[in-house]
Design a protein around this motif. Sequence first.
Motif, short mmCIF file in Angstrom:
data_model
loop_
_atom_site.label_atom_id
_atom_site.label_comp_id
_atom_site.label_asym_id
_atom_site.label_seq_id
_atom_site.Cartn_x
_atom_site.Cartn_y
_atom_site.Cartn_z
N GLY A 97 0.83 -1.21 0.00
CA GLY A 97 0.00 0.00 0.00
C GLY A 97 0.86 1.25 0.00
N ALA A 98 1.89 1.23 0.86
CA ALA A 98 2.77 2.38 0.98
C ALA A 98 3.54 2.62 -0.32
CB ALA A 98 3.73 2.18 2.14
N VAL A 99 4.02 1.53 -0.92
CA VAL A 99 4.82 1.66 -2.15
C VAL A 99 3.95 2.17 -3.30
CG1 VAL A 99 6.12 0.38 -3.90
CG2 VAL A 99 6.54 -0.07 -1.47
N TYR A 100 2.75 1.59 -3.42
CA TYR A 100 1.87 1.99 -4.53
C TYR A 100 1.31 3.41 -4.34
CZ TYR A 100 1.96 -2.48 -6.95
OH TYR A 100 2.35 -3.57 -7.68
N ARG A 101 1.43 3.93 -3.11
CA ARG A 101 0.99 5.31 -2.91
C ARG A 101 1.89 6.27 -3.71
NH1 ARG A 101 1.36 6.79 2.95
NH2 ARG A 101 0.03 4.96 3.13
N TYR A 102 3.16 5.88 -3.85
CA TYR A 102 4.11 6.75 -4.54
C TYR A 102 4.27 6.41 -6.02
CZ TYR A 102 5.15 7.92 0.25
OH TYR A 102 5.03 8.31 1.55
N PHE A 103 4.19 5.14 -6.33
CA PHE A 103 4.41 4.73 -7.73
C PHE A 103 3.37 3.70 -8.16
CE2 PHE A 103 8.56 5.80 -5.86
CZ PHE A 103 8.93 6.82 -6.72
N THR A 104 2.82 3.93 -9.36
CA THR A 104 1.78 3.01 -9.83
C THR A 104 2.37 1.67 -10.28
OG1 THR A 104 1.99 4.04 -11.98
CG2 THR A 104 0.20 4.83 -10.57
N GLY A 105 3.66 1.64 -10.50
CA GLY A 105 4.28 0.39 -10.94
C GLY A 105 5.74 0.61 -11.29
N LYS A 106 6.36 -0.42 -11.85
CA LYS A 106 7.79 -0.35 -12.15
C LYS A 106 8.11 0.72 -13.18
CE LYS A 106 8.44 -4.75 -13.05
NZ LYS A 106 9.24 -5.83 -13.62
N GLU A 107 7.21 0.88 -14.15
CA GLU A 107 7.48 1.88 -15.19
C GLU A 107 7.53 3.29 -14.58
OE1 GLU A 107 5.06 1.50 -18.78
OE2 GLU A 107 6.99 1.45 -19.83
N ALA A 108 6.64 3.54 -13.62
CA ALA A 108 6.64 4.85 -12.96
C ALA A 108 7.93 5.03 -12.17
CB ALA A 108 5.42 4.96 -12.05
N ILE A 109 8.45 3.94 -11.62
CA ILE A 109 9.70 4.04 -10.86
C ILE A 109 10.85 4.37 -11.81
CG2 ILE A 109 11.38 2.72 -9.49
CD1 ILE A 109 9.06 1.27 -8.17
N ILE A 110 10.88 3.68 -12.95
CA ILE A 110 11.93 3.96 -13.95
C ILE A 110 11.86 5.42 -14.38
CG2 ILE A 110 12.42 3.59 -16.43
CD1 ILE A 110 13.88 1.55 -14.90
N GLU A 111 10.64 5.91 -14.60
CA GLU A 111 10.48 7.32 -14.99
C GLU A 111 11.06 8.26 -13.93
OE1 GLU A 111 6.65 8.81 -16.26
OE2 GLU A 111 6.37 6.95 -17.38
#
Lengths: 242, 242
Positions: free
Chosen positions: B53-67
């Motif tokens: 829950g905490a992680v997805y609050r900041y990033f919708t997924g791996k692609e968003a993290i790469i961005e």
Amino acid sequence: MATRISKTPQSPTAKADKKRGDVLKAAGKCFRKTGFHQTSMQQICAETGLGPGAVYRYFTGKEAIIEAMVEDERRQARAMLLQMRDAESIQDALAMATRMFAERYRASGDAGLMTEVYAEGMRSKRTGAVLRRIEAEWVMGLTNILRVAQARGQLDASLDAAQTALFLTGMWDGMIIRQHFHAHDDPQALPAFFDNMIARLLARDGSKPETRSKAAGQPAADLLTGVEPAFVRPDTRQMSLI
Amino acid sequence: MATRISKTPQSPTAKADKKRGDVLKAAGKCFRKTGFHQTSMQQICAETGLGPGAVYRYFTGKEAIIEAMVEDERRQARAMLLQMRDAESIQDALAMATRMFAERYRASGDAGLMTEVYAEGMRSKRTGAVLRRIEAEWVMGLTNILRVAQARGQLDASLDAAQTALFLTGMWDGMIIRQHFHAHDDPQALPAFFDNMIARLLARDGSKPETRSKAAGQPAADLLTGVEPAFVRPDTRQMSLI
């Protein structure tokens, strides 16, 4: 595997070679499209039109397929080095390499696959070992070509041939990557510019600008021009390239 | 998102920023180790020590993290351009960039992640768009630095600054890749050689070898030297770099 290789197209060996080649081609198509890690062996089987049994007869898995692709690269690299060796001059040879690399990796799928294989080689020991071997062979072959050019007086003899080979190889990789991210530009412009830069870089007299001292700071190139040009005798035993 | 940013470390915004940074750091660690596609969001959560829950609050997924990682690169690139602009001479500025790139990507995990992000950008439209934007900004910033150096007479004015910026960028990428596959060599030797080559390349007088005509074939660099050096007036409005 000591079977006599028959040239008859219908021979079992030729048939097996063709099937193996078909699997490689199909896998390459899948990898280009969806990437190495997102492609499953099932997708490769589907693309080939062969059953899993047939595909696994040739390759134990995706890593083995990548290795076979790298081996294929090695054969192409050897052929390129031979063509470069037969060129009229070192300038022609390097311009030929620039053109060949630019054309071969113009399609983004091909550039993507190359880049992904590099990334894989940085993480996987197995792929890394294969890549290091092909890289060492290529760099040694290119170094020899540069040494011969130096011995013939076509290339600044004060340059370290092995380091120059590494530099050129890195530069071509960079060109392939840039070519992708600036695909909207004139596709001929970038390779042409790289070609110009290489010629400029390797010019026999090097850089001995009388204006150099006017520039602020001492450019590192002085290290190069300070070296007494040594006549480099190419090791002719190594001239089979690799 | 119009909340006032409080400087108090305990403020909710600062806490959120820290958590977001922690997720990015943990994801980077996973990507470096096992690669982007082989890392699951679960692994990132485990590495962070936070719930999904905490992680997805900041990033919708791996692609968003790469961005987000690419955006972070953009900030670093801007900082590097500012440092380069403040260097004593263009030679110093470029030598600084060579050293910074060599050091930053010396660890194979970092070089692998960079290479994988490039590969991803060649396939994924979303990552590709972000990469193209950061690439365009970097190249424009570097082009401006080169133009100023040309205007100051530190750099051959006949060089196309934009193409030279592309060439240098490609060369640095190539250096990072080579640095990995020749890691057994002296780690200082390769960047030092690249540095020498750059200085040689950009020397103000260019390559006007009196011996050039003796070489077989017409080197493509003649196209460069044939160009009448034009005094390039830098666009000062663009001098904020990007």
